[in-house]
Design a protein around this motif. Structure first.
Motif, PDB file in Angstrom:
ATOM      1  N   ALA A  38       0.809  -0.939   0.161  1.00 11.92           N
ATOM      2  CA  ALA A  38       0.097  -0.307  -0.272  1.00 11.92           C
ATOM      3  C   ALA A  38       0.735   1.455  -0.201  1.00 11.92           C
ATOM      4  N   THR A  39       0.549   2.154  -0.557  1.00  9.53           N
ATOM      5  CA  THR A  39       0.944   3.589  -0.121  1.00  9.53           C
ATOM      6  C   THR A  39       0.984   4.432   0.796  1.00  9.53           C
ATOM      7  N   LEU A  40       1.471   5.230   1.177  1.00  3.76           N
ATOM      8  CA  LEU A  40       1.466   5.922   2.434  1.00  3.76           C
ATOM      9  C   LEU A  40       0.347   6.788   2.280  1.00  3.76           C
ATOM     10  N   ASN A  41      -0.716   7.135   1.793  1.00  2.00           N
ATOM     11  CA  ASN A  41      -1.939   7.983   1.577  1.00  2.00           C
ATOM     12  C   ASN A  41      -3.194   8.157   2.896  1.00  2.00           C
ATOM     13  N   PHE A  42      -3.736   9.484   2.394  1.00  2.00           N
ATOM     14  CA  PHE A  42      -4.807   9.454   3.491  1.00  2.00           C
ATOM     15  C   PHE A  42      -5.875   8.219   3.936  1.00  2.00           C
ATOM     16  N   TYR A  43      -6.120   7.433   4.010  1.00  2.00           N
ATOM     17  CA  TYR A  43      -6.270   5.641   3.533  1.00  2.00           C
ATOM     18  C   TYR A  43      -5.415   4.986   4.754  1.00  2.00           C
ATOM     19  N   VAL A  44      -4.073   5.146   5.135  1.00  2.00           N
ATOM     20  CA  VAL A  44      -3.128   5.015   6.002  1.00  2.00           C
ATOM     21  C   VAL A  44      -3.072   5.841   6.979  1.00  2.00           C
ATOM     22  N   ILE A  45      -3.185   6.997   6.466  1.00  2.00           N
ATOM     23  CA  ILE A  45      -2.740   7.295   8.108  1.00  2.00           C
ATOM     24  C   ILE A  45      -3.880   7.944   8.396  1.00  2.00           C
ATOM     25  N   PHE A  46      -4.818   8.216   8.337  1.00  2.00           N
ATOM     26  CA  PHE A  46      -5.758   8.494   9.207  1.00  2.00           C
ATOM     27  C   PHE A  46      -5.767   7.521   9.870  1.00  2.00           C
ATOM     28  N   PRO A  47      -6.552   6.482   9.357  1.00  2.00           N
ATOM     29  CA  PRO A  47      -6.805   5.179  11.023  1.00  2.00           C
ATOM     30  C   PRO A  47      -6.470   4.885  11.710  1.00  2.00           C
ATOM     31  N   CYS A  48      -5.194   4.910  11.104  1.00  2.00           N
ATOM     32  CA  CYS A  48      -3.545   5.304  12.712  1.00  2.00           C
ATOM     33  C   CYS A  48      -3.153   5.823  13.399  1.00  2.00           C
ATOM     34  N   VAL A  49      -3.783   7.476  13.207  1.00  2.00           N
ATOM     35  CA  VAL A  49      -4.013   8.290  13.253  1.00  2.00           C
ATOM     36  C   VAL A  49      -4.846   8.052  14.727  1.00  2.00           C
ATOM     37  N   LEU A  50      -6.168   8.138  14.615  1.00  2.00           N
ATOM     38  CA  LEU A  50      -7.196   7.595  15.219  1.00  2.00           C
ATOM     39  C   LEU A  50      -6.617   6.995  16.157  1.00  2.00           C
ATOM     40  N   ASN A  51      -6.438   5.669  15.846  1.00  2.00           N
ATOM     41  CA  ASN A  51      -5.679   4.134  16.195  1.00  2.00           C
ATOM     42  C   ASN A  51      -5.233   4.694  17.163  1.00  2.00           C
TER      43      ASN A  51
END
Length: 161
Positions: free
Chosen positions: A102-115
């Motif tokens: 996966a690329t480091l994009n919004f769909y990866v960064i946003f759930p990581c920050v929330l979690n």
């Protein structure tokens, strides 16, 4: 003040669970997972297996977080919530950094920050607000932990009448 904080944090956990349900719905509607890097075209998922697995995992995590919201004063439920958050963070980071699927994009960064915020809260708030000591000393927990001998005596007296 402490009750307001715990209710606000319960709302936060419910919001994260709602976001996971959104991820599950998106996984089934789009039929293309953001964990599959389509730029390199190395991996072809014609049957959308990765998307369905991510959807089911998101539903399971949402159910765990909903239970964690409702029963935040029980240590085992909070520990299951913590474990599900850690596994989710590991999933996102390993798929983007280690496996590079996966690329480091919004769909990866946003759930990581929330979690990560939720994980810190699940570790911090129950200890700071002393939730676990309260439930261990309350009368309700003593009633639940009382042996069921009283119920057996009542049943035996009913049968004799």
């Amino acid at each position: 003040m402490e009750q307001k904080m715990i209710y606000a944090f319960r709302g936060w956990i419910a919001f994260v669970a709602f976001m996971d349900l959104g991820t599950a719905i998106r996984s089934y509607i789009e039929k293309r997972s953001f964990l599959v890097n389509t730029a390199e075209n190395e991996y072809n998922d014609d049957e959308f297996t990765v998307s369905r697995i991510l959807g089911i995992y998101s539903i399971l995590k949402a159910l765990v977080l909903v239970h964690c919201t409702l029963y935040i004063h029980y240590k085992p439920i909070v520990s299951i919530g913590i474990c599900s958050l850690i596994i989710t963070i590991m999933l996102y980071l390993t798929e983007t950094i280690y496996f590079r699927t996966a690329t480091l994009n919004f769909y990866v960064i946003f759930p990581c920050v929330l979690n990560i915020f939720t994980l810190v809260g699940l570790i911090y708030f129950p200890i700071k607000l002393n939730l676990w000591n309260y439930i261990e000393s309350s009368e309700e927990s003593q009633f639940i932990l009382k042996p069921p001998s009283m119920c057996r005596k009542r049943r035996s007296t009913r049968n004799n009448n």
